[in-house]
Design a protein around this motif. Structure first.
Motif, PDB file in Angstrom:
ATOM      1  N   ARG A  39      -0.682 -17.653   1.155  1.00  0.00           N
ATOM      2  CA  ARG A  39       0.546 -17.882   0.375  1.00  0.00           C
ATOM      3  C   ARG A  39       0.352 -17.552  -1.100  1.00  0.00           C
ATOM      4  O   ARG A  39       1.325 -17.356  -1.826  1.00  0.00           O
ATOM      5  CB  ARG A  39       1.008 -19.332   0.523  1.00  0.00           C
ATOM      6  N   ASP A  40      -0.899 -17.534  -1.542  1.00  0.00           N
ATOM      7  CA  ASP A  40      -1.196 -17.314  -2.955  1.00  0.00           C
ATOM      8  C   ASP A  40      -1.557 -15.882  -3.291  1.00  0.00           C
ATOM      9  O   ASP A  40      -1.531 -15.488  -4.454  1.00  0.00           O
ATOM     10  CB  ASP A  40      -2.381 -18.201  -3.378  1.00  0.00           C
ATOM     11  N   VAL A  41      -1.959 -15.114  -2.294  1.00  0.00           N
ATOM     12  CA  VAL A  41      -2.476 -13.765  -2.505  1.00  0.00           C
ATOM     13  C   VAL A  41      -1.429 -12.748  -2.076  1.00  0.00           C
ATOM     14  O   VAL A  41      -0.745 -12.939  -1.062  1.00  0.00           O
ATOM     15  CB  VAL A  41      -3.782 -13.571  -1.704  1.00  0.00           C
ATOM     16  N   CYS A  42      -1.301 -11.677  -2.846  1.00  0.00           N
ATOM     17  CA  CYS A  42      -0.281 -10.660  -2.574  1.00  0.00           C
ATOM     18  C   CYS A  42      -0.926  -9.314  -2.282  1.00  0.00           C
ATOM     19  O   CYS A  42      -2.020  -8.997  -2.780  1.00  0.00           O
ATOM     20  CB  CYS A  42       0.659 -10.515  -3.772  1.00  0.00           C
ATOM     21  N   ILE A  43      -0.223  -8.531  -1.489  1.00  0.00           N
ATOM     22  CA  ILE A  43      -0.648  -7.153  -1.250  1.00  0.00           C
ATOM     23  C   ILE A  43      -0.755  -6.432  -2.593  1.00  0.00           C
ATOM     24  O   ILE A  43       0.140  -6.521  -3.435  1.00  0.00           O
ATOM     25  CB  ILE A  43       0.357  -6.435  -0.327  1.00  0.00           C
ATOM     26  N   GLY A  44      -1.861  -5.719  -2.774  1.00  0.00           N
ATOM     27  CA  GLY A  44      -2.040  -4.957  -4.005  1.00  0.00           C
ATOM     28  C   GLY A  44      -2.702  -5.716  -5.126  1.00  0.00           C
ATOM     29  O   GLY A  44      -3.010  -5.125  -6.175  1.00  0.00           O
ATOM     30  N   GLN A  96      -4.742  -5.550   3.110  1.00  0.00           N
ATOM     31  CA  GLN A  96      -4.047  -5.975   4.322  1.00  0.00           C
ATOM     32  C   GLN A  96      -4.547  -7.348   4.740  1.00  0.00           C
ATOM     33  O   GLN A  96      -5.555  -7.837   4.230  1.00  0.00           O
ATOM     34  CB  GLN A  96      -4.275  -4.979   5.463  1.00  0.00           C
ATOM     35  N   GLY A  97      -3.832  -7.960   5.679  1.00  0.00           N
ATOM     36  CA  GLY A  97      -4.333  -9.164   6.316  1.00  0.00           C
ATOM     37  C   GLY A  97      -5.243  -8.799   7.472  1.00  0.00           C
ATOM     38  O   GLY A  97      -5.424  -7.622   7.799  1.00  0.00           O
ATOM     39  N   ARG A  98      -5.807  -9.792   8.081  1.00  0.00           N
ATOM     40  CA  ARG A  98      -6.658  -9.554   9.242  1.00  0.00           C
ATOM     41  C   ARG A  98      -5.829  -9.604  10.514  1.00  0.00           C
ATOM     42  O   ARG A  98      -4.946 -10.454  10.652  1.00  0.00           O
ATOM     43  CB  ARG A  98      -7.740 -10.631   9.318  1.00  0.00           C
ATOM     44  N   PRO A 116       0.672  -6.196  -8.801  1.00  0.00           N
ATOM     45  CA  PRO A 116       1.775  -5.247  -8.801  1.00  0.00           C
ATOM     46  C   PRO A 116       2.907  -5.602  -7.846  1.00  0.00           C
ATOM     47  O   PRO A 116       4.027  -5.118  -8.033  1.00  0.00           O
ATOM     48  CB  PRO A 116       1.113  -3.929  -8.395  1.00  0.00           C
ATOM     49  N   ARG A 117       2.643  -6.426  -6.814  1.00  0.00           N
ATOM     50  CA  ARG A 117       3.670  -6.764  -5.813  1.00  0.00           C
ATOM     51  C   ARG A 117       3.805  -8.279  -5.693  1.00  0.00           C
ATOM     52  O   ARG A 117       3.493  -8.870  -4.655  1.00  0.00           O
ATOM     53  CB  ARG A 117       3.317  -6.153  -4.454  1.00  0.00           C
ATOM     54  N   PRO A 118       4.284  -8.951  -6.723  1.00  0.00           N
ATOM     55  CA  PRO A 118       4.340 -10.416  -6.692  1.00  0.00           C
ATOM     56  C   PRO A 118       5.258 -10.977  -5.618  1.00  0.00           C
ATOM     57  O   PRO A 118       5.113 -12.139  -5.238  1.00  0.00           O
ATOM     58  CB  PRO A 118       4.841 -10.775  -8.098  1.00  0.00           C
ATOM     59  N   ASP A 119       6.199 -10.179  -5.115  1.00  0.00           N
ATOM     60  CA  ASP A 119       7.118 -10.648  -4.081  1.00  0.00           C
ATOM     61  C   ASP A 119       6.525 -10.553  -2.673  1.00  0.00           C
ATOM     62  O   ASP A 119       7.135 -11.059  -1.725  1.00  0.00           O
ATOM     63  CB  ASP A 119       8.422  -9.849  -4.123  1.00  0.00           C
ATOM     64  N   TRP A 120       5.373  -9.899  -2.545  1.00  0.00           N
ATOM     65  CA  TRP A 120       4.831  -9.647  -1.206  1.00  0.00           C
ATOM     66  C   TRP A 120       3.510 -10.374  -0.984  1.00  0.00           C
ATOM     67  O   TRP A 120       2.431  -9.794  -1.005  1.00  0.00           O
ATOM     68  CB  TRP A 120       4.692  -8.142  -0.955  1.00  0.00           C
ATOM     69  N   SER A 121       3.640 -11.676  -0.788  1.00  0.00           N
ATOM     70  CA  SER A 121       2.461 -12.462  -0.436  1.00  0.00           C
ATOM     71  C   SER A 121       1.980 -12.054   0.956  1.00  0.00           C
ATOM     72  O   SER A 121       2.743 -11.510   1.773  1.00  0.00           O
ATOM     73  CB  SER A 121       2.783 -13.949  -0.443  1.00  0.00           C
ATOM     74  N   LEU A 122       0.720 -12.344   1.229  1.00  0.00           N
ATOM     75  CA  LEU A 122       0.200 -12.104   2.579  1.00  0.00           C
ATOM     76  C   LEU A 122       0.977 -12.902   3.607  1.00  0.00           C
ATOM     77  O   LEU A 122       1.236 -12.423   4.723  1.00  0.00           O
ATOM     78  CB  LEU A 122      -1.277 -12.461   2.636  1.00  0.00           C
ATOM     79  N   ALA A 129       8.505  -3.159   3.174  1.00  0.00           N
ATOM     80  CA  ALA A 129       7.057  -3.306   3.349  1.00  0.00           C
ATOM     81  C   ALA A 129       6.386  -1.983   3.692  1.00  0.00           C
ATOM     82  O   ALA A 129       5.275  -1.701   3.220  1.00  0.00           O
ATOM     83  CB  ALA A 129       6.773  -4.335   4.432  1.00  0.00           C
ATOM     84  N   SER A 130       7.034  -1.161   4.507  1.00  0.00           N
ATOM     85  CA  SER A 130       6.429   0.109   4.916  1.00  0.00           C
ATOM     86  C   SER A 130       6.301   1.092   3.759  1.00  0.00           C
ATOM     87  O   SER A 130       5.561   2.072   3.862  1.00  0.00           O
ATOM     88  CB  SER A 130       7.243   0.744   6.044  1.00  0.00           C
ATOM     89  N   ALA A 131       6.992   0.828   2.663  1.00  0.00           N
ATOM     90  CA  ALA A 131       6.940   1.719   1.499  1.00  0.00           C
ATOM     91  C   ALA A 131       5.992   1.207   0.412  1.00  0.00           C
ATOM     92  O   ALA A 131       5.886   1.834  -0.646  1.00  0.00           O
ATOM     93  CB  ALA A 131       8.338   1.893   0.924  1.00  0.00           C
ATOM     94  N   LEU A 132       5.308   0.090   0.666  1.00  0.00           N
ATOM     95  CA  LEU A 132       4.388  -0.441  -0.344  1.00  0.00           C
ATOM     96  C   LEU A 132       3.148   0.451  -0.416  1.00  0.00           C
ATOM     97  O   LEU A 132       2.366   0.511   0.537  1.00  0.00           O
ATOM     98  CB  LEU A 132       3.970  -1.870   0.010  1.00  0.00           C
ATOM     99  N   PRO A 133       2.935   1.150  -1.520  1.00  0.00           N
ATOM    100  CA  PRO A 133       1.801   2.084  -1.571  1.00  0.00           C
ATOM    101  C   PRO A 133       0.448   1.395  -1.534  1.00  0.00           C
ATOM    102  O   PRO A 133      -0.557   2.008  -1.145  1.00  0.00           O
ATOM    103  CB  PRO A 133       2.013   2.816  -2.902  1.00  0.00           C
ATOM    104  N   GLU A 134       0.397   0.115  -1.918  1.00  0.00           N
ATOM    105  CA  GLU A 134      -0.874  -0.607  -1.918  1.00  0.00           C
ATOM    106  C   GLU A 134      -1.281  -1.100  -0.538  1.00  0.00           C
ATOM    107  O   GLU A 134      -2.429  -1.477  -0.320  1.00  0.00           O
ATOM    108  CB  GLU A 134      -0.799  -1.806  -2.875  1.00  0.00           C
ATOM    109  N   LEU A 135      -0.338  -1.129   0.397  1.00  0.00           N
ATOM    110  CA  LEU A 135      -0.620  -1.603   1.749  1.00  0.00           C
ATOM    111  C   LEU A 135      -1.467  -0.569   2.489  1.00  0.00           C
ATOM    112  O   LEU A 135      -1.250   0.642   2.353  1.00  0.00           O
ATOM    113  CB  LEU A 135       0.693  -1.840   2.496  1.00  0.00           C
ATOM    114  N   ALA A 136      -2.437  -1.042   3.268  1.00  0.00           N
ATOM    115  CA  ALA A 136      -3.295  -0.141   4.038  1.00  0.00           C
ATOM    116  C   ALA A 136      -2.449   0.818   4.872  1.00  0.00           C
ATOM    117  O   ALA A 136      -1.427   0.437   5.450  1.00  0.00           O
ATOM    118  CB  ALA A 136      -4.220  -0.950   4.945  1.00  0.00           C
ATOM    119  N   GLU A 137      -2.893   2.060   4.949  1.00  0.00           N
ATOM    120  CA  GLU A 137      -2.116   3.091   5.637  1.00  0.00           C
ATOM    121  C   GLU A 137      -1.828   2.720   7.089  1.00  0.00           C
ATOM    122  O   GLU A 137      -0.726   2.950   7.593  1.00  0.00           O
ATOM    123  CB  GLU A 137      -2.844   4.430   5.581  1.00  0.00           C
TER     124      GLU A 137
END
Length: 234
Positions: free
Chosen positions: A99-104, A118-120, A169-175, A195-203
């Motif tokens: 809840r505290d950590v965000c993508i990117g 990414q998450g596990r 960079p993505r404060p709205d996208w918590s894990l 979510a699919s357009a988040l460049p920091e998310l694993a491919e």
């Protein structure tokens, strides 16, 4: 969340998982520093199946020790829960959860620079490790998965170094939000599109979400959590 956490650092070799079990690097143990961190993780650490474990997008796995009490209340006083490393984590910490950590998120650990990728996605080897059917599915269902870091800059961390948050960079996208989309609100098209357009998310995760948008189908993850060949969500 706090801006920094002090981790316990763990590594492990590849070894059979239980008597006659598959090879795995899930059994991680604390090691003294300094720790050298490369693009593929900690020197001295290993993964058995590099198709699905390790690599640049899964260089380091962090897991919150905050979850251990919840697991103990649900599955009992399991011996693995008596010390960090039960879930094969490289970095055992408190005060940060999904809840505290965000993508990117970008963080400094010693001279290394890390980014949450990414998450596990838990697999059946957690069932083998805990000797408990359904453990991997429970990790997925609860969202207590931990997360992976990619390494933006290799470096060395010393005992006493903290993982220090430097950019978000993505404060709205918590894990937690992403995990909810992946496993619960699975057909929310507006969320999937963002979510699919988040460049920091694993491919691999971006491709997964794009496939859902294109086909309208949710992946069958039963093989991943129950054993056998991994499904297309891997």
């Amino acid at each position: 969340m706090t801006a920094q956490v002090l981790p316990l650092v763990l590594v492990g070799p590849v070894a059979p998982l239980g008597s006659g079990g598959p090879p795995s690097g899930i059994d991680k143990r604390p090691v003294p520093g300094p720790w050298r961190i490369t693009a593929t993780g900690l020197v001295g650490d290993a993964q058995a199946d590099l198709r699905y474990h390790g690599g640049p997008e899964k260089a380091l796995h962090q897991y919150p020790r905050d979850h251990y009490a919840a697991w103990a209340s649900e599955i009992g006083d399991h011996p693995l829960l008596s010390a960090p490393g039960a879930f094969g984590e490289n970095l055992a910490t408190t005060a940060w959860t999904e809840r505290d950590v965000c993508i990117g998120d970008i963080a400094r650990f010693g001279s290394a620079l890390l980014q949450v990728s990414q998450g596990r996605q838990p697999c059946f080897k957690l069932d083998r490790r805990f000797e408990r059917t359904g453990m991997a599915l429970a990790v997925q269902r609860t969202g207590r998965t931990g997360w992976y870091w990619r390494v933006l800059e290799a470096g060395i961390a010393e005992p006493g170094d903290r993982i220090e948050l430097r950019a978000r960079p993505r404060p709205d996208w918590s894990l937690a939000r992403l995990i909810h989309l992946l496993y619960v609100d699975t057909r929310n098209r507006s969320e999937l599109q963002v979510a699919s357009a988040l460049p920091e998310l694993a491919e691999s995760w971006r491709l997964l979400l794009c496939r859902r948008l294109r086909t309208g189908a949710v992946e069958d993850w039963s093989k991943r959590v129950a054993g056998g060949e991994r499904g297309p969500e891997a």
